[in-house]
Design a protein around this motif. Structure first.
Motif, PDB file in Angstrom:
ATOM      1  N   LEU A 179       0.814  -1.216   0.000  1.00 26.85           N
ATOM      2  CA  LEU A 179       0.000   0.000   0.000  1.00 26.85           C
ATOM      3  C   LEU A 179       0.847   1.266   0.000  1.00 26.85           C
ATOM      4  CD1 LEU A 179      -2.738  -1.003   2.624  1.00 26.85           C
ATOM      5  CD2 LEU A 179      -2.961  -0.962   0.130  1.00 26.85           C
ATOM      6  N   VAL A 180       2.071   1.168   0.485  1.00 37.06           N
ATOM      7  CA  VAL A 180       2.884   2.371   0.640  1.00 37.06           C
ATOM      8  C   VAL A 180       4.077   2.436  -0.312  1.00 37.06           C
ATOM      9  CG1 VAL A 180       2.222   2.632   3.049  1.00 37.06           C
ATOM     10  CG2 VAL A 180       4.276   1.319   2.498  1.00 37.06           C
ATOM     11  N   ARG A 181       4.365   1.336  -0.980  1.00 33.98           N
ATOM     12  CA  ARG A 181       5.493   1.330  -1.898  1.00 33.98           C
ATOM     13  C   ARG A 181       5.043   1.492  -3.340  1.00 33.98           C
ATOM     14  NH1 ARG A 181       9.933  -3.064  -1.233  1.00 33.98           N
ATOM     15  NH2 ARG A 181      10.849  -1.592  -2.694  1.00 33.98           N
ATOM     16  N   ARG A 182       5.906   2.018  -4.171  1.00 33.64           N
ATOM     17  CA  ARG A 182       5.590   2.288  -5.576  1.00 33.64           C
ATOM     18  C   ARG A 182       5.437   0.982  -6.356  1.00 33.64           C
ATOM     19  NH1 ARG A 182       9.622   6.378  -8.311  1.00 33.64           N
ATOM     20  NH2 ARG A 182       8.718   7.607  -6.596  1.00 33.64           N
ATOM     21  N   LYS A 183       4.495   0.976  -7.295  1.00 36.23           N
ATOM     22  CA  LYS A 183       4.291  -0.195  -8.134  1.00 36.23           C
ATOM     23  C   LYS A 183       5.463  -0.383  -9.092  1.00 36.23           C
ATOM     24  CE  LYS A 183      -0.785  -0.191  -8.178  1.00 36.23           C
ATOM     25  NZ  LYS A 183      -1.996  -0.136  -9.034  1.00 36.23           N
ATOM     26  N   ARG A 184       5.631  -1.612  -9.557  1.00 33.44           N
ATOM     27  CA  ARG A 184       6.674  -1.885 -10.536  1.00 33.44           C
ATOM     28  C   ARG A 184       6.280  -1.241 -11.866  1.00 33.44           C
ATOM     29  NH1 ARG A 184       8.293  -8.293  -9.649  1.00 33.44           N
ATOM     30  NH2 ARG A 184       8.560  -8.167  -7.374  1.00 33.44           N
ATOM     31  N   PRO A 185       7.227  -0.662 -12.587  1.00 37.46           N
ATOM     32  CA  PRO A 185       6.906  -0.040 -13.877  1.00 37.46           C
ATOM     33  C   PRO A 185       6.436  -1.089 -14.887  1.00 37.46           C
ATOM     34  CG  PRO A 185       9.081   0.628 -13.094  1.00 37.46           C
ATOM     35  CD  PRO A 185       8.639  -0.501 -12.222  1.00 37.46           C
ATOM     36  N   ILE A 186       5.523  -0.714 -15.750  1.00 36.22           N
ATOM     37  CA  ILE A 186       5.095  -1.598 -16.828  1.00 36.22           C
ATOM     38  C   ILE A 186       6.316  -1.970 -17.663  1.00 36.22           C
ATOM     39  CG2 ILE A 186       3.720  -1.752 -18.943  1.00 36.22           C
ATOM     40  CD1 ILE A 186       1.693   0.116 -17.598  1.00 36.22           C
ATOM     41  N   GLY A 187       6.441  -3.227 -17.975  1.00 34.32           N
ATOM     42  CA  GLY A 187       7.598  -3.712 -18.707  1.00 34.32           C
ATOM     43  C   GLY A 187       8.719  -4.209 -17.816  1.00 34.32           C
ATOM     44  N   GLU A 234      14.633  -8.892 -13.497  1.00 34.50           N
ATOM     45  CA  GLU A 234      15.780  -9.009 -14.395  1.00 34.50           C
ATOM     46  C   GLU A 234      16.537 -10.295 -14.076  1.00 34.50           C
ATOM     47  OE1 GLU A 234      19.629  -6.362 -15.888  1.00 34.50           O
ATOM     48  OE2 GLU A 234      18.247  -5.574 -14.370  1.00 34.50           O
ATOM     49  N   GLY A 235      16.944 -10.993 -15.128  1.00 36.86           N
ATOM     50  CA  GLY A 235      17.667 -12.247 -14.944  1.00 36.86           C
ATOM     51  C   GLY A 235      16.770 -13.465 -14.914  1.00 36.86           C
ATOM     52  N   HIS A 236      15.460 -13.237 -14.843  1.00 36.29           N
ATOM     53  CA  HIS A 236      14.516 -14.357 -14.857  1.00 36.29           C
ATOM     54  C   HIS A 236      13.900 -14.495 -16.246  1.00 36.29           C
ATOM     55  CE1 HIS A 236      10.785 -16.646 -14.214  1.00 36.29           C
ATOM     56  NE2 HIS A 236      11.431 -17.188 -13.195  1.00 36.29           N
ATOM     57  N   PRO A 237      13.627 -15.727 -16.693  1.00 39.92           N
ATOM     58  CA  PRO A 237      12.926 -15.897 -17.971  1.00 39.92           C
ATOM     59  C   PRO A 237      11.668 -15.049 -18.018  1.00 39.92           C
ATOM     60  CG  PRO A 237      13.597 -18.029 -17.094  1.00 39.92           C
ATOM     61  CD  PRO A 237      13.897 -17.020 -16.020  1.00 39.92           C
ATOM     62  N   GLY A 238      11.486 -14.327 -19.124  1.00 40.73           N
ATOM     63  CA  GLY A 238      10.316 -13.479 -19.270  1.00 40.73           C
ATOM     64  C   GLY A 238      10.579 -12.018 -18.989  1.00 40.73           C
ATOM     65  N   HIS A 239      11.781 -11.684 -18.515  1.00 39.15           N
ATOM     66  CA  HIS A 239      12.085 -10.276 -18.248  1.00 39.15           C
ATOM     67  C   HIS A 239      11.957  -9.469 -19.535  1.00 39.15           C
ATOM     68  CE1 HIS A 239      13.883  -6.666 -16.663  1.00 39.15           C
ATOM     69  NE2 HIS A 239      14.823  -6.693 -17.602  1.00 39.15           N
ATOM     70  N   GLY A 240      11.236  -8.371 -19.453  1.00 41.67           N
ATOM     71  CA  GLY A 240      11.022  -7.544 -20.638  1.00 41.67           C
ATOM     72  C   GLY A 240      10.042  -8.150 -21.633  1.00 41.67           C
ATOM     73  N   GLY A 241       9.345  -9.214 -21.218  1.00 42.22           N
ATOM     74  CA  GLY A 241       8.366  -9.851 -22.101  1.00 42.22           C
ATOM     75  C   GLY A 241       8.951 -10.901 -23.021  1.00 42.22           C
ATOM     76  N   TYR A 242      10.230 -11.253 -22.826  1.00 44.25           N
ATOM     77  CA  TYR A 242      10.880 -12.244 -23.690  1.00 44.25           C
ATOM     78  C   TYR A 242      10.889 -13.609 -22.997  1.00 44.25           C
ATOM     79  CZ  TYR A 242      12.441  -8.089 -26.190  1.00 44.25           C
ATOM     80  OH  TYR A 242      12.468  -6.898 -26.866  1.00 44.25           O
ATOM     81  N   TRP A 243       9.923 -14.416 -23.368  1.00 42.65           N
ATOM     82  CA  TRP A 243       9.794 -15.738 -22.756  1.00 42.65           C
ATOM     83  C   TRP A 243      10.602 -16.774 -23.531  1.00 42.65           C
ATOM     84  CZ3 TRP A 243       7.863 -15.752 -18.077  1.00 42.65           C
ATOM     85  CH2 TRP A 243       7.038 -14.693 -17.710  1.00 42.65           C
ATOM     86  N   PRO A 244      11.149 -17.767 -22.834  1.00 40.19           N
ATOM     87  CA  PRO A 244      11.880 -18.843 -23.529  1.00 40.19           C
ATOM     88  C   PRO A 244      10.990 -19.529 -24.552  1.00 40.19           C
ATOM     89  CG  PRO A 244      12.198 -18.989 -21.144  1.00 40.19           C
ATOM     90  CD  PRO A 244      11.123 -17.976 -21.370  1.00 40.19           C
ATOM     91  N   GLU A 245      11.616 -20.211 -25.488  1.00 41.55           N
ATOM     92  CA  GLU A 245      10.876 -20.862 -26.573  1.00 41.55           C
ATOM     93  C   GLU A 245       9.802 -21.794 -26.024  1.00 41.55           C
ATOM     94  OE1 GLU A 245      11.676 -23.759 -30.463  1.00 41.55           O
ATOM     95  OE2 GLU A 245      13.307 -23.279 -29.071  1.00 41.55           O
ATOM     96  N   PHE A 246       8.613 -21.685 -26.596  1.00 44.71           N
ATOM     97  CA  PHE A 246       7.508 -22.572 -26.242  1.00 44.71           C
ATOM     98  C   PHE A 246       7.648 -23.882 -27.007  1.00 44.71           C
ATOM     99  CE2 PHE A 246       3.427 -24.306 -27.671  1.00 44.71           C
ATOM    100  CZ  PHE A 246       2.824 -24.596 -26.457  1.00 44.71           C
TER     101      PHE A 246
END
Length: 291
Positions: A28-36, A41-53
Motif C-alpha cells: 500500500l505504501v510502496r511504488r508499483k513496478r513499472p510496466i515492462g 531481471e535475470g529471470h525468464p520473461g524479463h522484458g516480455g521475452y519468454w523462452p521458446e515454447f
C-alpha cells in the motif's frame, strides 16, 4: 501425521499469514513496478521475452493447472514436468506471475503435505498434484470431471471457448475483458452441469473456494484479457510481450487475492442453471445409450 508435525504446520501457517499481512501493508505504501519491468531481471520473461515454447513430448508430465504447465512448456521449470523441487517451484511462481512470497511459499507447502513429501528435500511430477479431491476437484472451469476424463492434463476445448466468449466488457483500448461476474456465471454452470452429469460428483466448500481461486487468477494475473487468455488456456503458452498484470512490489498477497476470490465465489448461482444441467444430463444419457 504426528503431533509434532501438526504443531509445526500450525506455527508455520500462522507465521505465513502474519508475513502476508505485512506484505499487503507494504504494497500500500510502496511504488508499483513499472510496466515492462514486472518480471525480475535475470529471470525468464524479463522484458516480455519468454523462452521458446515447446508442446510437451510423449511421456512428459502435465497437470490440471495451466499456469504450471505453461512454465514447463517454456522450460522455466523442467520441460518434462518431472523431478520438480517444491523450493524451485516457489521461486519460479513468484518470478513468473508476481504472486507474493507468502503465497508462493504456501502453495508448494500445501502440495508437499498433500503428497506426504518433504518440502525441502523431495521432488514431484506435475501429474502427482492431480490427486482427486486433493487440489484437483469436480466442477472445474477448464476440465471434465475425473470420472469422465481421468487424465486431468487434458483440456476440454468447448469449456475454454465458452469461457472466452463470456466476456461482457471492454477496456479503454477495446480489448475484451472477463470480469468477476463472468467467472461467477460460468462457474455456476460448470458446477450445475457436472452435478447432473457426473454420478460420482462431489464438491466440498473447500474445493468450491479452490475453484474460485483458480478462476480468479485469470482476472488478477491476466487482467481478464481475452487475447492473452486465448493462448494461455488453449496452448498453455505465455504470449511474447506478456507480463503479469500484478504490479505491486511484493506481488499478489493472499489477503488481497481473497477479495477477488470471495467476489467470484459469492456470485456463483448454480441454481440458475438447473434446466440447462438437466438437458445436458439427458443428452449425456442418450449418447451413452447410443454408444
Amino acid at each position: 501425521m504426528g503431533v509434532f508435525s501438526k504443531v509445526s504446520n500450525i506455527i508455520f501457517d500462522t507465521g505465513l499469514l502474519s508475513w502476508d499481512v505485512l506484505l499487503t501493508l507494504l504494497n500500500l505504501v510502496r511504488r508499483k513496478r513499472p510496466i515492462g519491468h514486472v518480471t525480475p531481471e535475470g529471470h525468464p520473461g524479463h522484458g516480455g521475452y519468454w523462452p521458446e515454447f515447446k508442446p510437451p513430448l510423449e511421456g512428459a508430465s502435465r497437470c490440471s493447472c495451466p499456469a504450471l504447465n505453461a512454465m514447463a512448456n517454456h522450460g522455466i521449470i523442467s520441460r518434462s514436468g518431472r523431478g520438480i523441487s517444491f523450493v524451485e517451484l516457489n521461486h519460479h511462481i513468484r518470478a513468473t506471475y508476481n504472486f507474493s512470497p507468502s503465497f508462493c511459499s504456501h502453495v508448494p507447502h500445501v502440495a508437499a503435505r498433500m503428497l506426504k513429501k518433504s518440502y525441502s528435500k523431495d521432488t514431484f511430477d506435475l501429474e502427482e498434484i492431480d490427486l482427486h479431491n486433493g487440489i484437483e476437484h469436480d466442477g472445474s472451469l477448464l476440465r471434465l470431471d475425473t470420472a469422465l476424463e481421468p487424465n486431468q492434463s487434458v483440456k476440454h476445448i468447448p469449456f475454454i471457448d465458452e469461457l472466452l466468449a463470456m466476456s461482457t466488457v471492454k477496456d479503454r483500448d477495446g480489448n475484451d475483458i472477463i470480469t468477476t461476474k463472468d467467472l461467477s456465471k460460468i462457474l455456476g454452470k460448470r458446477r450445475a452441469v457436472a452435478r447432473a452429469v457426473n454420478k460420482e460428483f462431489s464438491l466440498s466448500l473447500f474445493h468450491k473456494i479452490f475453484g474460485s481461486t483458480n478462476a480468479s487468477t485469470l482476472i488478477t494475473i491476466f487482467g481478464g484479457r481475452v487475447d492473452d487468455l486465448r493462448d494461455f488456456l488453449h496452448y498453455e503458452q505465455l504470449p511474447q510481450g506478456w507480463e503479469s498484470r500484478i504490479r505491486q512490489p511484493h506481488g499478489l498477497t493472499m489477503l488481497s487475492f481473497n477479495k477477488t476470490i470471495l467476489a467470484v465465489e459469492l456470485g456463483v448461482r448454480e441454481k440458475d442453471w438447473t434446466e440447462v444441467a438437466q438437458k445436458e444430463a439427458e443428452q449425456s444419457a442418450a449418447d451413452a445409450d447410443a454408444a
